[in-house]
Design a protein around this motif. Structure first.
Motif, mmCIF file in Angstrom:
data_model
loop_
_atom_site.group_PDB
_atom_site.id
_atom_site.type_symbol
_atom_site.label_atom_id
_atom_site.label_comp_id
_atom_site.label_asym_id
_atom_site.label_seq_id
_atom_site.Cartn_x
_atom_site.Cartn_y
_atom_site.Cartn_z
ATOM 1 N N ALA A 26 -20.949 86.826 14.215
ATOM 2 C CA ALA A 26 -21.923 87.898 14.439
ATOM 3 C C ALA A 26 -22.180 88.338 12.928
ATOM 4 O O ALA A 26 -23.588 88.716 12.815
ATOM 5 N N SER A 27 -21.507 88.439 11.991
ATOM 6 C CA SER A 27 -22.171 88.717 10.709
ATOM 7 C C SER A 27 -23.032 87.621 10.050
ATOM 8 O O SER A 27 -24.098 87.996 9.249
ATOM 9 N N VAL A 28 -22.869 86.476 10.439
ATOM 10 C CA VAL A 28 -23.739 85.399 9.941
ATOM 11 C C VAL A 28 -25.253 85.544 10.548
ATOM 12 O O VAL A 28 -26.103 85.497 10.040
ATOM 13 N N PHE A 29 -25.102 85.665 11.926
ATOM 14 C CA PHE A 29 -26.430 85.662 12.707
ATOM 15 C C PHE A 29 -27.074 87.259 12.515
ATOM 16 O O PHE A 29 -28.169 87.172 12.178
ATOM 17 N N TYR A 30 -26.307 88.105 11.928
ATOM 18 C CA TYR A 30 -26.936 89.642 11.695
ATOM 19 C C TYR A 30 -27.783 89.285 10.107
ATOM 20 O O TYR A 30 -28.800 89.830 9.909
ATOM 21 N N GLY A 31 -26.680 88.624 9.316
ATOM 22 C CA GLY A 31 -27.176 88.506 7.827
ATOM 23 C C GLY A 31 -28.552 87.549 8.021
ATOM 24 O O GLY A 31 -29.446 88.231 7.116
ATOM 25 N N LEU A 32 -28.696 86.929 8.684
ATOM 26 C CA LEU A 32 -29.870 85.948 8.934
ATOM 27 C C LEU A 32 -31.139 86.756 9.501
ATOM 28 O O LEU A 32 -32.328 86.472 8.999
ATOM 29 N N ALA A 33 -30.800 87.524 10.640
ATOM 30 C CA ALA A 33 -31.700 88.257 11.289
ATOM 31 C C ALA A 33 -32.447 89.434 10.521
ATOM 32 O O ALA A 33 -33.547 89.508 10.581
ATOM 33 N N THR A 34 -31.575 89.990 9.525
ATOM 34 C CA THR A 34 -32.089 91.018 8.711
ATOM 35 C C THR A 34 -32.708 90.809 7.436
ATOM 36 O O THR A 34 -33.185 91.560 6.760
ATOM 37 N N GLY A 35 -32.266 89.255 7.036
ATOM 38 C CA GLY A 35 -32.741 88.851 5.791
ATOM 39 C C GLY A 35 -32.092 89.431 4.687
ATOM 40 O O GLY A 35 -32.995 89.972 3.741
ATOM 41 N N SER A 36 -30.936 89.354 4.898
ATOM 42 C CA SER A 36 -29.969 90.212 3.683
ATOM 43 C C SER A 36 -30.168 89.101 2.451
ATOM 44 O O SER A 36 -30.762 88.322 2.300
ATOM 45 N N GLU A 37 -29.718 89.616 1.248
ATOM 46 C CA GLU A 37 -29.896 89.098 0.009
ATOM 47 C C GLU A 37 -29.088 87.758 -0.041
ATOM 48 O O GLU A 37 -29.394 87.017 -0.906
ATOM 49 N N LEU A 54 -23.549 78.918 6.122
ATOM 50 C CA LEU A 54 -22.663 79.124 6.849
ATOM 51 C C LEU A 54 -23.031 79.116 8.733
ATOM 52 O O LEU A 54 -22.106 79.187 9.253
ATOM 53 N N LEU A 55 -24.340 79.100 8.848
ATOM 54 C CA LEU A 55 -24.597 79.280 10.216
ATOM 55 C C LEU A 55 -24.094 77.885 11.003
ATOM 56 O O LEU A 55 -23.704 78.265 11.990
ATOM 57 N N PRO A 56 -24.271 76.792 10.602
ATOM 58 C CA PRO A 56 -23.550 75.524 11.448
ATOM 59 C C PRO A 56 -22.032 76.034 11.615
ATOM 60 O O PRO A 56 -21.517 75.644 13.185
ATOM 61 N N LEU A 57 -21.282 76.362 10.653
ATOM 62 C CA LEU A 57 -19.918 76.564 10.928
ATOM 63 C C LEU A 57 -19.854 77.843 11.951
ATOM 64 O O LEU A 57 -18.901 77.523 12.603
ATOM 65 N N ALA A 58 -20.637 78.879 11.727
ATOM 66 C CA ALA A 58 -20.273 79.787 12.829
ATOM 67 C C ALA A 58 -20.733 79.503 14.159
ATOM 68 O O ALA A 58 -20.055 79.867 14.835
#
Length: 154
Positions: free
Chosen positions: A35-46, A54-58
């Motif tokens: 969830a943190s990886v998906f959220y980080g990508l969706a919000t465009g974090s730094e 990390l997305l493929p691993l998640a």
């Protein structure tokens, strides 16, 4: 007093509940990371670059955890007067009692020996469960002694 003996119409054999509990714990452990990886990508974090790495691993961790949960819930054997149903995570196979010539045990696994010569593993069925499995067909367990003559099981 009258005693009426009844046999169940269907007997279900499943794996231990410990596997399902382990799978639920696995999903609960992987979910925050994914969830943190998906959220980080969706919000465009730094840390978008790190999140993309990390997305493929998640995704893989989440798919494996959910797959194990489905496997532990679905696999098993259902036996009734009509025959045996071997359930897998995806799909199932039905065998009429006429298609089964006997049962074999190897280590802790039980197999149905089919009349065509092939063997089918029966997940969730132990050697101690064979009398209940065969009783679902309406017959009794018979085993072969050393001389090859059938004798009643103890």
């Amino acid at each position: 007093m009258t005693v009426i003996e009844t046999t169940p119409t269907r007997v279900r054999f499943r794996r231990s509940g410990a596997g399902f509990i382990a799978s639920v714990l696995g999903v609960m452990s992987v979910l925050p990371f994914s969830a943190s990886v998906f959220y980080g990508l969706a919000t465009g974090s730094e840390n978008t670059t790190l999140m993309a790495i990390l997305l493929p691993l998640a995704v893989a961790a989440l798919v494996i955890a959910v797959g194990f949960a489905l496997w532990s819930l679905r696999t098993g054997v259902d036996a009734s007067a009509e025959g045996v149903v071997v359930r897998a995570p995806i799909g199932r196979r039905r065998f009429a009692w006429d298609d089964i010539s006997g049962f074999a045990t190897l280590d802790t696994r039980v197999y149905a020996q089919l009349t065509n010569g092939s063997r089918v593993a029966l997940p969730g069925v132990g050697a101690d469960d064979l009398p209940r499995l065969v009783a679902a067909s309406g017959t009794e367990v018979v085993r072969a002694d050393d001389a090859g003559e059938p004798v009643e099981a103890p």
